[in-house]
Design a protein around this motif. Structure first.
Motif, PDB file in Angstrom:
ATOM      1  N   LEU A 248       2.719   0.449   3.910  1.00  0.00           N
ATOM      2  CA  LEU A 248       2.218  -0.192   2.629  1.00  0.00           C
ATOM      3  C   LEU A 248       2.007  -1.671   3.090  1.00  0.00           C
ATOM      4  O   LEU A 248       3.025  -2.485   2.823  1.00  0.00           O
ATOM      5  CB  LEU A 248       2.429  -0.192   1.518  1.00  0.00           C
ATOM      6  N   ASP A 249       0.924  -2.276   3.553  1.00  0.00           N
ATOM      7  CA  ASP A 249       0.363  -3.731   3.691  1.00  0.00           C
ATOM      8  C   ASP A 249      -0.186  -4.247   2.864  1.00  0.00           C
ATOM      9  O   ASP A 249      -1.671  -3.964   2.777  1.00  0.00           O
ATOM     10  CB  ASP A 249      -0.125  -4.019   5.117  1.00  0.00           C
ATOM     11  N   TRP A 250       0.419  -4.891   1.604  1.00  0.00           N
ATOM     12  CA  TRP A 250      -0.402  -5.487   0.688  1.00  0.00           C
ATOM     13  C   TRP A 250      -0.155  -6.917   0.761  1.00  0.00           C
ATOM     14  O   TRP A 250       0.258  -7.512  -0.314  1.00  0.00           O
ATOM     15  CB  TRP A 250       0.178  -4.992  -0.726  1.00  0.00           C
ATOM     16  N   ASP A 251      -0.430  -7.622   1.987  1.00  0.00           N
ATOM     17  CA  ASP A 251       0.001  -8.932   1.947  1.00  0.00           C
ATOM     18  C   ASP A 251      -1.278  -9.850   2.183  1.00  0.00           C
ATOM     19  O   ASP A 251      -2.163  -9.680   2.846  1.00  0.00           O
ATOM     20  CB  ASP A 251       0.701  -9.170   3.293  1.00  0.00           C
ATOM     21  N   SER A 252      -1.448 -10.679   0.914  1.00  0.00           N
ATOM     22  CA  SER A 252      -2.626 -11.458   0.903  1.00  0.00           C
ATOM     23  C   SER A 252      -2.331 -12.819   0.981  1.00  0.00           C
ATOM     24  O   SER A 252      -2.977 -13.979   0.921  1.00  0.00           O
ATOM     25  CB  SER A 252      -3.100 -11.313  -0.540  1.00  0.00           C
ATOM     26  N   SER A 253      -1.193 -13.178   1.970  1.00  0.00           N
ATOM     27  CA  SER A 253      -1.043 -14.651   2.072  1.00  0.00           C
ATOM     28  C   SER A 253      -2.047 -15.269   3.339  1.00  0.00           C
ATOM     29  O   SER A 253      -1.790 -16.452   3.408  1.00  0.00           O
ATOM     30  CB  SER A 253       0.554 -14.470   2.798  1.00  0.00           C
ATOM     31  N   GLN A 254      -2.602 -14.410   3.954  1.00  0.00           N
ATOM     32  CA  GLN A 254      -3.501 -15.105   4.948  1.00  0.00           C
ATOM     33  C   GLN A 254      -4.757 -15.361   4.338  1.00  0.00           C
ATOM     34  O   GLN A 254      -5.665 -16.064   4.955  1.00  0.00           O
ATOM     35  CB  GLN A 254      -3.628 -14.085   6.018  1.00  0.00           C
ATOM     36  N   SER A 255      -4.996 -15.136   3.050  1.00  0.00           N
ATOM     37  CA  SER A 255      -6.306 -15.613   2.371  1.00  0.00           C
ATOM     38  C   SER A 255      -5.936 -15.897   1.119  1.00  0.00           C
ATOM     39  O   SER A 255      -4.781 -16.146   0.601  1.00  0.00           O
ATOM     40  CB  SER A 255      -7.225 -14.398   2.365  1.00  0.00           C
ATOM     41  N   SER A 256      -6.848 -15.847   0.037  1.00  0.00           N
ATOM     42  CA  SER A 256      -6.670 -16.109  -1.472  1.00  0.00           C
ATOM     43  C   SER A 256      -5.887 -14.997  -1.927  1.00  0.00           C
ATOM     44  O   SER A 256      -5.795 -13.916  -1.643  1.00  0.00           O
ATOM     45  CB  SER A 256      -8.009 -16.415  -2.126  1.00  0.00           C
ATOM     46  N   THR A 257      -4.902 -15.623  -3.052  1.00  0.00           N
ATOM     47  CA  THR A 257      -4.076 -14.806  -3.750  1.00  0.00           C
ATOM     48  C   THR A 257      -4.911 -13.547  -4.579  1.00  0.00           C
ATOM     49  O   THR A 257      -5.783 -13.898  -5.008  1.00  0.00           O
ATOM     50  CB  THR A 257      -3.263 -15.485  -4.714  1.00  0.00           C
ATOM     51  N   ALA A 258      -4.353 -12.445  -4.238  1.00  0.00           N
ATOM     52  CA  ALA A 258      -5.220 -11.471  -4.766  1.00  0.00           C
ATOM     53  C   ALA A 258      -4.855 -11.093  -6.290  1.00  0.00           C
ATOM     54  O   ALA A 258      -3.735 -11.226  -6.672  1.00  0.00           O
ATOM     55  CB  ALA A 258      -5.021  -9.798  -4.274  1.00  0.00           C
ATOM     56  N   VAL A 259      -5.898 -11.004  -7.234  1.00  0.00           N
ATOM     57  CA  VAL A 259      -5.566 -10.891  -8.765  1.00  0.00           C
ATOM     58  C   VAL A 259      -6.181  -9.313  -9.232  1.00  0.00           C
ATOM     59  O   VAL A 259      -7.140  -9.122  -8.911  1.00  0.00           O
ATOM     60  CB  VAL A 259      -6.455 -11.657  -9.351  1.00  0.00           C
ATOM     61  N   LEU A 260      -5.179  -8.537  -9.248  1.00  0.00           N
ATOM     62  CA  LEU A 260      -5.370  -7.016  -9.670  1.00  0.00           C
ATOM     63  C   LEU A 260      -5.377  -6.942 -11.116  1.00  0.00           C
ATOM     64  O   LEU A 260      -4.344  -7.157 -11.849  1.00  0.00           O
ATOM     65  CB  LEU A 260      -4.493  -6.195  -9.091  1.00  0.00           C
ATOM     66  N   VAL A 261      -6.637  -6.715 -11.821  1.00  0.00           N
ATOM     67  CA  VAL A 261      -6.762  -6.317 -13.004  1.00  0.00           C
ATOM     68  C   VAL A 261      -6.273  -5.144 -13.805  1.00  0.00           C
ATOM     69  O   VAL A 261      -5.850  -5.045 -14.863  1.00  0.00           O
ATOM     70  CB  VAL A 261      -8.155  -6.877 -13.582  1.00  0.00           C
ATOM     71  N   GLY A 262      -6.529  -4.124 -13.010  1.00  0.00           N
ATOM     72  CA  GLY A 262      -6.357  -3.056 -13.446  1.00  0.00           C
ATOM     73  C   GLY A 262      -4.668  -2.480 -13.208  1.00  0.00           C
ATOM     74  O   GLY A 262      -3.979  -3.030 -12.441  1.00  0.00           O
ATOM     75  N   ARG A 263      -4.276  -1.348 -13.964  1.00  0.00           N
ATOM     76  CA  ARG A 263      -2.938  -0.797 -13.787  1.00  0.00           C
ATOM     77  C   ARG A 263      -2.985  -0.151 -12.576  1.00  0.00           C
ATOM     78  O   ARG A 263      -3.610   0.625 -11.958  1.00  0.00           O
ATOM     79  CB  ARG A 263      -2.789   0.181 -15.195  1.00  0.00           C
ATOM     80  N   ILE A 264      -1.813  -0.257 -12.016  1.00  0.00           N
ATOM     81  CA  ILE A 264      -1.368   0.241 -10.580  1.00  0.00           C
ATOM     82  C   ILE A 264      -0.374   1.411 -10.858  1.00  0.00           C
ATOM     83  O   ILE A 264       0.705   1.181 -11.413  1.00  0.00           O
ATOM     84  CB  ILE A 264      -0.997  -0.822  -9.559  1.00  0.00           C
ATOM     85  N   ASP A 265      -0.431   2.479 -10.170  1.00  0.00           N
ATOM     86  CA  ASP A 265       0.395   3.536 -10.478  1.00  0.00           C
ATOM     87  C   ASP A 265       0.969   4.227  -8.933  1.00  0.00           C
ATOM     88  O   ASP A 265       0.121   4.874  -8.409  1.00  0.00           O
ATOM     89  CB  ASP A 265      -0.251   4.721 -11.290  1.00  0.00           C
ATOM     90  N   PHE A 266       2.251   4.010  -8.800  1.00  0.00           N
ATOM     91  CA  PHE A 266       2.860   4.703  -7.411  1.00  0.00           C
ATOM     92  C   PHE A 266       3.668   5.837  -7.970  1.00  0.00           C
ATOM     93  O   PHE A 266       4.680   6.023  -6.999  1.00  0.00           O
ATOM     94  CB  PHE A 266       3.391   3.575  -6.679  1.00  0.00           C
ATOM     95  N   ARG A 267       3.684   6.300  -8.865  1.00  0.00           N
ATOM     96  CA  ARG A 267       4.673   7.271  -9.336  1.00  0.00           C
ATOM     97  C   ARG A 267       4.785   8.589  -8.165  1.00  0.00           C
ATOM     98  O   ARG A 267       3.837   8.846  -7.846  1.00  0.00           O
ATOM     99  CB  ARG A 267       4.441   7.911 -10.805  1.00  0.00           C
ATOM    100  N   LYS A 268       6.230   8.840  -7.944  1.00  0.00           N
ATOM    101  CA  LYS A 268       6.558   9.855  -7.142  1.00  0.00           C
ATOM    102  C   LYS A 268       5.927   9.771  -5.719  1.00  0.00           C
ATOM    103  O   LYS A 268       5.674  10.715  -5.113  1.00  0.00           O
ATOM    104  CB  LYS A 268       5.749  10.967  -7.869  1.00  0.00           C
TER     105      LYS A 268
END
Length: 589
Positions: A248-268
């Motif tokens: 899981l590559d969720w690295d935003s350091s090479q561009s602008s910081t990502a802003v996630l407004v919605g709910r994120i669900d990784f259950r199970k």
């Protein structure tokens, strides 16, 4: 006057680079077939979709169309006896209008495309249905626009699938789709729901800088290699429940910081390696019951809503660096089965729910600024010489990180957990001072620190101090065994605190003859020593004589002075470790 006339007529003279676009004309079926037969490009015309479908199923000619308008849509279901397309199809910068009988621009029925398919920069004005199709080779929809509902349910992409910079105006369904090659959805905009439930990605899947305006539904999907979400935005609900992810590559350091407004669900979910960096999660994030098989790195992340790691399984190595939990961070029943490294650095929280027993062994915690938990992203950056491991970021001193945990535990009245965090914090500080000569300072202070740790564990180990008191009591009991214990001339049989009973009250001058009423048995001597050491009990006996030439009154003085320290140490330790005593002393009870 002549000059004026020139300027007046100048606008009527066309500029050399100006060409007025001529209106598109409709091309006949025979002309269309002739161009394909000659391998020519069909450009700037109006094509009848029915003619195009007939040619596709009647021949294996390459289809090369550009800047065209395809009317009557593309209906692959009209040739029910054919489910295989052998043409190489390339429709570029064109518009596909709807089929008159329905709202579809393109509809298929279990069609197998054996060669490359490209709809680059194409506008689908109606619904699109590629369900149950098979793309044997490369399939490209790069920079295209889907105005209606798009369906790729059960579609098999045998080669790479390019959906880069695509605009989905309506809902899109990729349920149970299979991507055997790479899948590129970078810079794509999903205005409606994006449904990838039960999809399988055998190679890398890129959703870099992708925008999900509504639902991003990946439930039960499988990403066998890498899932990249760099600088992606999820404005609705990001559902990753029960997904299986290799990296899981969720690295935003090479561009602008990502802003996630919605709910994120990784259950199970089951994730082998994770790297999440430079992201602001404004809503809740849920990793409950997630299994993290290898490395898990959270770096430079802000959680605005609640974060749940209930029953999450952390394995091998994990790092939380520069993380801010503005709301609840719930790690209830989370399991840190770390076997390699663990880092907790500059983590700030308002309401952290975790116990000390859940955390990995203190020997796995990083305290060296030169040592880092390196993820697969860090290793790649190192190979590309973008960043050295030593420059990933300074690790917070472990004693400072533990101090933050201690404060959190005390705020939640978790006394034992707070004591553990405090003990290890002070132990680490002591070790650092002992190893660094520049920090050693006053030798007496160092000695006291060692004694304070060795006897009571910095006031956090009640059994240590009890054993020390018992051992010293027994030691002086054996020394007093050679003396003459007898009744005091000024007895005080009241059981009370004896802080102001000085050593002189416990010693007397020796008698010449042996007393007839000797009290020198083990238990009497033991309790006599205990009163001197712990300053509590009855004072009705004195001792006289010498031990190896030393008068017992000096030995009593030594025990009395030693007892002052151990009484204070025992009191502090009881206050720190026994809840009822702690509440009485702190006034909480």
């Amino acid at each position: 006057m002549r000059l004026l006339s020139i300027f007046l007529f100048l606008p009527l003279i066309p500029s050399p680079g100006f060409t007025e676009e001529s209106p598109k004309v409709r091309i006949s079926r025979d002309d269309l077939l002739s161009k394909f037969e000659k391998e020519e490009e069909v450009q700037g015309v109006i094509v009848d979709g029915e003619d195009l479908i007939d040619i596709i199923f009647a021949t294996n000619y390459d289809i090369n169309i550009k800047d065209a308008v395809i009317v009557n849509g593309l209906d692959f279901t009209k040739h029910a006896l054919h489910n295989m397309v052998g043409n190489r199809i390339q429709i570029i910068h064109s518009e596909i209008q709807s089929i008159p009988e329905n709202s579809h621009s393109l509809i298929t029925d279990n069609i197998e495309f054996n060669k490359e398919i490209s709809f680059q920069e194409t506008v689908f004005n109606g619904d699109v249905d590629f369900s149950l199709c098979t793309f044997k080779r490369f399939a490209s929809f790069n920079s295209s626009s889907f105005k209606g509902f798009s369906t790729f349910i059960g579609t098999i992409f045998g080669g790479d699938a390019n959906f880069r910079e695509v605009l989905f105006d309506g809902d899109s369904g990729f349920n149970s789709a299979i991507f055997k090659g790479g899948a590129d959805f970078s810079l794509t905009i999903f205005k409606g729901d994006a449904d990838f439930e039960l999809s399988s990605f055998f190679d890398r899947a890129d959703f870099d800088r992708t925008i999900f305006n509504s639902l991003a539904y990946f439930k039960k999907s499988v990403f066998k290699q890498r899932l990249s979400f760099r600088s992606a935005q999820i404005k609705g609900y990001g559902d990753f429940r029960e997904t299986t992810i290799g990296e899981l590559d969720w690295d935003s350091s090479q561009s602008s910081t990502a802003v996630l407004v919605g709910r994120i669900d990784f259950r199970k979910a089951i994730i082998r390696d994770s790297h999440i960096q430079d992201i602001i999660f404004e809503a809740d994030v849920d990793f409950s019951d997630t299994i993290l098989l290898s490395s898990f790195v959270l770096r430079d992340v802000v959680f605005g809503g609640s974060v749940y790691f209930l029953r999450t399984n952390f394995s091998y190595q994990s790092a939380l660096e520069n993380v801010r939990f503005k709301s609840e961070a719930d790690f209830t029943d989370a399991s840190f089965r770390i076997t390699h490294k663990f880092a907790l650095s500059y983590v700030r929280f308002n309401d952290l729910k975790i116990t000390w027993a859940q955390l990995p062994g203190i020997h796995l915690w990083l305290n060296d600024s030169e040592e880092k938990v390196t993820s697969f992203i860090d290793l790649e950056k190192e190979e590309e010489e973008e960043i050295a491991p030593s420059k990933i970021g300074r690790i917070e001193p472990l004693s400072q990180a533990l101090s933050g945990l201690e404060t959190n535990f005390r705020n939640q009245n978790l006394l034992d957990d707070a004591n553990e965090a405090y003990y290890h914090s002070k132990k680490i500080e002591l070790d650092v001072v002992r190893q660094d000569k520049a920090l050693q300072g006053d030798p007496l202070q160092q000695v006291f620190g060692l004694v304070w740790w060795g006897t009571s564990g910095f006031g956090m180990r009640i059994y240590w101090i009890i054993l020390w008191c018992f051992g010293i009591n027994l030691f002086f009991t054996l020394i007093y065994a050679r003396g003459d214990l007898k009744p005091s001339q000024n007895p005080d049989d009241a059981f009370r605190l004896r802080l102001f009973d000085f050593p002189i009250n416990y010693s007397s001058e020796p008698v010449l003859e042996n007393p007839q009423h000797s009290l020198s048995n083990f238990f009497n001597i033991f309790w006599f020593s205990a009163v001197i050491l712990m300053k509590i009990g009855v004072r009705n006996k004195t001792i006289s004589g010498k031990m190896m030439g030393i008068n017992y009154k000096y030995i009593v003085l030594v025990e009395w002075l030693v007892g002052l320290y151990f009484l204070a140490a025992l009191s502090v330790t009881l206050t720190n470790t026994v809840p009822i005593v702690n509440r009485l002393v702190t006034g909480i009870f």
